[in-house]
Design an enzyme around this catalytic site. Structure first.
Site, mmCIF file in Angstrom:
data_model
loop_
_atom_site.group_PDB
_atom_site.id
_atom_site.type_symbol
_atom_site.label_atom_id
_atom_site.label_comp_id
_atom_site.label_asym_id
_atom_site.label_seq_id
_atom_site.Cartn_x
_atom_site.Cartn_y
_atom_site.Cartn_z
ATOM 1 N N ARG A 103 0.833 -1.189 0.000
ATOM 2 C CA ARG A 103 0.000 0.000 0.000
ATOM 3 C C ARG A 103 0.880 1.255 0.000
ATOM 4 N NH1 ARG A 103 -1.937 3.492 3.678
ATOM 5 N NH2 ARG A 103 -4.163 3.647 4.036
ATOM 6 N N ASN A 106 1.521 6.977 2.068
ATOM 7 C CA ASN A 106 0.851 8.221 2.452
ATOM 8 C C ASN A 106 -0.565 8.377 1.909
ATOM 9 O OD1 ASN A 106 3.190 8.764 3.723
ATOM 10 N ND2 ASN A 106 3.911 10.332 2.293
ATOM 11 N N CYS A 107 -1.153 7.293 1.410
ATOM 12 C CA CYS A 107 -2.539 7.362 0.935
ATOM 13 C C CYS A 107 -3.468 7.060 2.088
ATOM 14 C CB CYS A 107 -2.800 6.340 -0.177
ATOM 15 S SG CYS A 107 -2.235 6.874 -1.787
ATOM 16 N N LEU A 108 -4.471 7.900 2.276
ATOM 17 C CA LEU A 108 -5.426 7.638 3.362
ATOM 18 C C LEU A 108 -6.357 6.492 2.969
ATOM 19 C CD1 LEU A 108 -6.214 11.299 4.390
ATOM 20 C CD2 LEU A 108 -4.690 9.662 5.493
#
Lengths: 108, 116, 96
Positions: A103, A106-108
């Site tokens: 994943r 830094n992607c929410l």
């Protein structure tokens, strides 16, 4: 075609073990998100897998994903609208999930 | 406005350097002008042939090679530190600018932040 | 492997103040084992400056790209099992 056995995935649908990935598995993960993979998807998946091999990481955010695609494949593909049409939701996350990569951090 | 992020700690010992690198990438993501300076033991980030399989960490050499892809403007290495740690052109990663005058470089940037 | 009086295990990078303290504490019969960021000391040929045998943990050496750099007086690269043996064969161990 028989549906391949789905290897272990985490609660966000990312493969627990990167070695479990295969193009067939990618198609099944994509189908879960109602995405039918075509050559445009595969071009990005291949780019991402190479990126990971070279840099030991997925692009850490959606913006950096778009930037990296633009750098490698040009403006026509390296823009968020194009990538959003291919990979619904957050493109970086969806694309990494299908490509069997970790994943983006830094992607929410 | 331009930002210079300074990494003066060796790779793999702590998370401070990786967090600083992450900050540089985030600034670049928003098209902010950002560069990196490696000084002190930090220059060891720049050595080639890092093989981290056995210590089970991600290679900072490979992570750092993404900097130009993401739009980080420059990677600088302090000359004195490079000499101290025997980093020569043949064992330093590509795209690094070696600088003699560290103080001048710091003055050229409107914002300077040290890692850790 | 002959017995070691004191095995000094150093994990601090060369510019850390404890590195100097460690080097000053070495006595004949001792050995120095460099692990983690202390392996960076081999770029400065620390092993040529001390009078005791110097070992460096191989996984930490290769991780930092030092696996193939020419080492002057040469520290001996050791793996984890050898590190355990060194520790076991020492009368005292100091972890700096």
């Amino acid at each position: 075609m028989t549906r391949p056995v789905m290897p272990a995935r985490n609660n966000e649908g990312f493969l627990e073990n990167a070695n479990d990935w295969s193009p067939d598995i990618a198609m099944v993960i994509a189908a879960d998100e109602n995405i039918q993979l075509d050559e445009n998807h595969w071009e990005i998946i291949e780019f991402l897998r190479n990126f990971y091999k070279q840099h030991d990481m997925s692009p850490p955010s959606n913006r950096l994903f778009v930037k990296a695609v633009k750098e490698a494949l040009g403006e026509e593909r390296g823009n968020s609208i194009y990538l959003m049409q291919l990979f619904t939701g957050t493109p970086a996350k969806t694309a990494c999930r299908i490509a069997g990569l970790p994943r983006p951090t830094n992607c929410l | 406005m331009s930002t210079l992020i300074v990494i003066d700690q060796p790779p793999y010992g702590s998370w401070a350097g990786r967090e600083a690198l992450d900050m540089a990438f985030s600034l670049a993501a928003f098209d902010q002008s950002v560069s990196l300076l490696f000084t002190g033991a930090g220059v060891n980030w720049l050595r080639t042939y890092q093989d981290t399989q056995e210590i089970q960490q991600k290679s900072v050499e490979r992570n750092l090679a993404a900097a130009s892809v993401f739009g980080v403007e420059a990677i600088y290495a302090d000359e004195a530190a490079s000499r101290l740690y025997r980093l020569m052109p043949d064992n330093t990663m590509a795209g690094v600018t070696v600088i003699k005058d560290r103080a001048a470089l710091l003055r050229q940037h409107s914002h300077v932040a040290f890692a850790g | 492997m002959s017995d070691i009086k004191t095995l000094h295990i150093l994990n601090k990078p060369p510019e850390h103040p404890r590195t100097q303290q460690c080097l000053e504490a070495l006595n004949p019969g001792d050995a120095l084992l460099l692990i983690e960021n202390a392996v960076l000391a081999i770029t400065m040929s620390v092993e040529a400056e001390v009078a005791v045998p110097v070992f460096a943990l191989a996984p930490d050496v290769v991780a930092r790209g030092l696996g193939q750099s020419p080492r002057g007086a040469s520290a001996s690269l050791v793996d984890f099992p050898v590190m355990v043996n060194l520790t076991a064969s020492a009368q005292n161990v100091i972890s700096w």
